[in-house]
Design a protein around this motif. Structure first.
Motif, PDB file in Angstrom:
ATOM      1  N   HIS A  14       0.590  -1.381   0.061  1.00 58.48           N
ATOM      2  CA  HIS A  14       0.236  -0.060  -0.106  1.00 58.48           C
ATOM      3  C   HIS A  14       0.856   1.251  -0.063  1.00 58.48           C
ATOM      4  O   HIS A  14       1.976   1.095   0.623  1.00 58.48           O
ATOM      5  CB  HIS A  14      -0.853  -0.062   1.170  1.00 58.48           C
ATOM      6  N   LEU A  15       0.452   2.221  -0.831  1.00 56.97           N
ATOM      7  CA  LEU A  15       1.121   3.639  -0.974  1.00 56.97           C
ATOM      8  C   LEU A  15       0.429   4.640  -0.935  1.00 56.97           C
ATOM      9  O   LEU A  15      -0.825   4.720  -1.280  1.00 56.97           O
ATOM     10  CB  LEU A  15       1.924   3.504  -2.412  1.00 56.97           C
ATOM     11  N   TYR A  16       1.058   5.915  -0.256  1.00 57.56           N
ATOM     12  CA  TYR A  16       0.327   7.225  -0.615  1.00 57.56           C
ATOM     13  C   TYR A  16       0.485   7.677  -1.578  1.00 57.56           C
ATOM     14  O   TYR A  16       1.634   7.669  -2.247  1.00 57.56           O
ATOM     15  CB  TYR A  16       0.824   8.050   0.718  1.00 57.56           C
ATOM     16  N   LEU A  17      -0.395   8.560  -2.336  1.00 60.13           N
ATOM     17  CA  LEU A  17      -0.099   9.397  -3.689  1.00 60.13           C
ATOM     18  C   LEU A  17       0.084  10.526  -3.239  1.00 60.13           C
ATOM     19  O   LEU A  17      -0.742  11.176  -2.562  1.00 60.13           O
ATOM     20  CB  LEU A  17      -1.418   9.053  -4.582  1.00 60.13           C
TER      21      LEU A  17
ATOM     22  N   ILE B 166      -2.177  11.724  -0.291  1.00 61.88           N
ATOM     23  CA  ILE B 166      -3.699  10.918  -0.109  1.00 61.88           C
ATOM     24  C   ILE B 166      -3.438   9.554  -0.057  1.00 61.88           C
ATOM     25  O   ILE B 166      -2.461   8.864  -0.788  1.00 61.88           O
ATOM     26  CB  ILE B 166      -4.854  11.343  -0.973  1.00 61.88           C
ATOM     27  N   GLY B 167      -4.605   8.801   0.343  1.00 66.86           N
ATOM     28  CA  GLY B 167      -4.397   7.206   0.173  1.00 66.86           C
ATOM     29  C   GLY B 167      -4.692   6.497   1.448  1.00 66.86           C
ATOM     30  O   GLY B 167      -5.289   7.183   2.449  1.00 66.86           O
ATOM     31  N   PRO B 168      -4.394   5.404   1.922  1.00 67.46           N
ATOM     32  CA  PRO B 168      -3.282   4.550   0.969  1.00 67.46           C
ATOM     33  C   PRO B 168      -4.043   3.870  -0.068  1.00 67.46           C
ATOM     34  O   PRO B 168      -5.329   3.483  -0.057  1.00 67.46           O
ATOM     35  CB  PRO B 168      -3.097   3.442   1.992  1.00 67.46           C
ATOM     36  N   PHE B 169      -3.084   3.536  -1.435  1.00 69.79           N
ATOM     37  CA  PHE B 169      -3.911   2.747  -2.388  1.00 69.79           C
ATOM     38  C   PHE B 169      -2.791   1.400  -2.490  1.00 69.79           C
ATOM     39  O   PHE B 169      -1.780   1.606  -2.256  1.00 69.79           O
ATOM     40  CB  PHE B 169      -3.775   3.585  -3.433  1.00 69.79           C
ATOM     41  N   LYS B 170      -3.608   0.688  -3.155  1.00 66.65           N
ATOM     42  CA  LYS B 170      -3.000  -0.891  -3.325  1.00 66.65           C
ATOM     43  C   LYS B 170      -2.081  -0.983  -4.629  1.00 66.65           C
ATOM     44  O   LYS B 170      -2.651  -0.527  -5.684  1.00 66.65           O
ATOM     45  CB  LYS B 170      -3.902  -2.014  -3.198  1.00 66.65           C
TER      46      LYS B 170
END
Length: 132
Positions: free
Chosen positions: A8-11, A33-37
């Motif tokens: 998972h990462l923040y953008l 923003i995030g987190p996104f996989k």
């Protein structure tokens, strides 16, 4: 910096170009923003992310310079203290506009030749404790 599929990462997002407060651009602006996989690795320095429907108009492949590793994925949304992408009016180029909400305090500083006024302002997308 390398990541693995499934991490998972923040953008990274930035304030709208050209907006200035007290001659400082985006001083207290939310940065990520995030987190996104991560769904797939694209090349040496790019990753494809799984974005929600609200961000469907944003291209889902990002360079590593735009990403920050998420060390612990929050279980509940109310425990997540970072900026939610739904709470800010995010544009397709990942920018947003900051607006002042209210003036919390004011003060004057006097020199020999002039008086300088200072205002403590609360900005949108920030708490009262983060006022400048």
């Amino acid at each position: 910096m390398t990541f693995r599929v499934g991490d998972h990462l923040y953008l990274r997002v930035t304030p709208l170009k050209g907006t200035q407060r007290f001659h400082v651009k985006g001083k207290l602006a939310p940065r990520y923003i995030g987190p996104f996989k991560i769904t797939e690795r694209r090349g040496d320095v790019a990753y494809q992310l799984e974005l929600p429907l609200e961000l469907s108009d944003v291209h889902n492949v990002f360079q590593v310079t735009q990403l920050q590793k998420c060390l612990q994925v929050p279980d509940k949304p109310d425990l997540y203290k970072d900026v939610d992408h739904q709470a800010i009016d995010l544009q397709p180029d990942l920018t947003y506009r900051e607006r002042h909400i209210c003036i919390l305090d004011e003060a004057e500083w006097r020199t020999q030749s002039r008086t300088i006024k200072y205002f403590k302002v609360q900005w949108s997308n920030h708490t009262e404790a983060e006022a400048t």
